[in-house]
Scaffold this motif. Structure first.
Motif, mmCIF file in Angstrom:
data_model
loop_
_atom_site.group_PDB
_atom_site.id
_atom_site.type_symbol
_atom_site.label_atom_id
_atom_site.label_comp_id
_atom_site.label_asym_id
_atom_site.label_seq_id
_atom_site.Cartn_x
_atom_site.Cartn_y
_atom_site.Cartn_z
ATOM 1 N N SER A 113 0.829 -1.209 0.000
ATOM 2 C CA SER A 113 0.000 0.000 0.000
ATOM 3 C C SER A 113 0.860 1.254 0.000
ATOM 4 C CB SER A 113 -0.938 0.003 1.209
ATOM 5 O OG SER A 113 -1.804 -1.104 1.185
ATOM 6 N N GLU A 133 -11.913 -1.112 -1.453
ATOM 7 C CA GLU A 133 -10.893 -0.101 -1.166
ATOM 8 C C GLU A 133 -11.515 1.291 -1.134
ATOM 9 O OE1 GLU A 133 -7.541 1.467 -4.030
ATOM 10 O OE2 GLU A 133 -6.930 -0.475 -3.175
ATOM 11 N N ASN A 151 -7.496 -0.415 2.896
ATOM 12 C CA ASN A 151 -7.168 -1.519 2.004
ATOM 13 C C ASN A 151 -7.716 -2.819 2.573
ATOM 14 O OD1 ASN A 151 -6.112 -3.430 0.329
ATOM 15 N ND2 ASN A 151 -4.000 -2.729 0.437
#
Length: 421
Positions: A215, A253, A324
């Motif tokens: 991420s 997301e 996430n």
């Protein structure tokens, strides 16, 4: 239909098909979590003796999967299909190959053995939970390069003795009580660019560390929250928490940025919806930009919300936070209703304190929000729960008194809140 007070959890991997018929009309409630290998895609609660037909259940499943599958379809660049219709009609020979194509690029073929992140576990006199957490953490497919246990105001050496069993784990004793005190100690001790936090009562998914690290390969991401699933739903308290106070923020997301902050400022940005402190991470450098966690918030002080108040400051400074759902942990909820009531009391106490602090700096609409919550929302809950106040209504008094206690705590510490972050 009356909610079940316990659920058996089924983790169903769709890459192996969808074996649902045996789950219908069981005596116990069933909680279904749907996966494609390491990706969690959606969930469904089935009440005991629901009376659903297989066709009705398939409709619920396809609806639960829709947001996540559509996100991954868009990311894959593949054309949209009638996968929901195929699934509802039981045509596995059609939706299964399509899913294989959709998720092919979403899951890495291989992951590195280690990634350069520092994992901080703050613990307070819970050696058995810590031992289980470390056991699972050190068995990951992809390991963090640094693990730090911050032992917060320990009554004995039990947690230290647990950590000494793991040569690769660093032990730090923090004598000052407070979760945010411990979090700050962990951040200052961390040596790597990303500092990730997990609670001592979570189990991390085998590729959690990889997805946390991945991420932050996007330079725009300053902080991360991830998906938190329930480890067990064996008691009424655990079911109440998961259905009405869940850490689960969904399977899609989400990006929280300056636009989100400014657009929600008039009513007070609901930063508590961004994620949970049980599964969060930060670029270490952002602490120099916005400061560390407020040590008058969270456990050992106001009660809660040190994490969301930090997210608020990040957004106010123009940083971006990513939710996430690939970064997954499993959380052990409180088993006892009295423990749950205590937890909710401190949630609402910290919630009120953090909201008023945030309003002081940016004139967000939190006072109006708290007034409406106290006078309108809780009044409605009192009417709906009357006269028995069963299931989720059992925590209503804890919510009200917690919020009022938070207001008193905030006023008592006015001098502290006058300091800019």
């Amino acid at each position: 239909m009356k909610a079940s007070t316990s659920y058996h959890i089924h983790h169903l991997n769709l890459s192996h098909g969808l074996p649902l018929p045996d789950l219908l009309d069981m005596e116990q409630g069933q909680y279904l979590v749907f996966w494609w290998k390491s990706l969690a895609l959606g969930h469904v609660f089935l009440e005991s003796r629901s009376g659903l037909t297989l066709a009705q259940l398939l409709l619920k499943v396809s609806a639960a999967l829709k947001p996540a599958v559509e996100m991954y379809v868009a990311q894959s660049g593949l054309p949209k299909t009638s996968w929901r219709l195929w699934m509802e009609q039981g045509k596995q020979e059609k939706w299964l190959p399509y899913f294989q194509d959709v998720f092919q690029e979403a899951i890495p073929q291989e992951v590195p053995a280690t990634v350069p992140i520092s994992v901080v576990i703050c613990t307070c006199n819970r050696a058995p939970q810590l031992q289980q957490c470390l056991d699972r953490l050190l068995q990951l497919t992809c390991l963090p390069e640094e693990i730090i246990v911050v032992d917060n105001a320990p009554k004995d050496n039990a947690s230290q003795e647990v950590v000494e069993q793991y040569p690769s784990v660093r032990y730090v004793r923090e004598s000052r009580m407070g979760l945010d005190v411990a979090r700050n100690t962990g951040a200052r001790q961390a040596s790597l660019p990303v500092v990730a936090y997990v609670d001592d009562d979570v189990t991390v998914h085998p590729v959690w560390a990889y997805y946390v690290w991945e991420s932050f390969q996007n330079p725009d991401v300053a902080a991360l929250t991830g998906l938190v699933l329930a480890s067990h739903l064996k008691s009424e308290a655990q079911c109440i928490f998961e259905k009405h106070w869940s850490f689960n923020r969904g399977f899609v997301e989400k990006v929280y940025d300056t636009y989100y902050f400014k657009s929600t400022l008039p009513k007070g940005p609901p930063v508590w919806e961004i994620g949970a402190g049980a599964n969060m991470a930060f670029r270490r450098e952002v602490f120099q930009e916005v400061g560390y966690f407020d040590e008058l918030l969270d456990a050992g002080a106001a009660g809660c919300n040190g994490d969301s108040e930090m997210w608020y400051r990040l957004l106010a400074k123009g940083f971006t936070i990513l939710y996430n759902p690939k970064a997954i942990v499993f959380h052990e909820h409180r088993e006892n209703v009295q423990e749950l009531k205590r937890q909710i009391f401190f949630y609402m106490r910290g919630h009120a304190v953090a909201a008023l602090k945030q309003h002081r700096y940016h004139k967000a609409g939190y006072p109006q929000y708290l007034t409406k919550l106290l006078l309108v929302s809780y009044s409605r809950l009192a009417i709906r729960g009357f006269p028995h106040y069963s299931f989720q209504y059992q925590t209503l008094w804890a919510q009200v008194t917690g919020l009022l206690s938070g207001l008193a705590f905030y006023l008592k510490h006015t001098r502290h809140w006058n300091q800019k972050p």
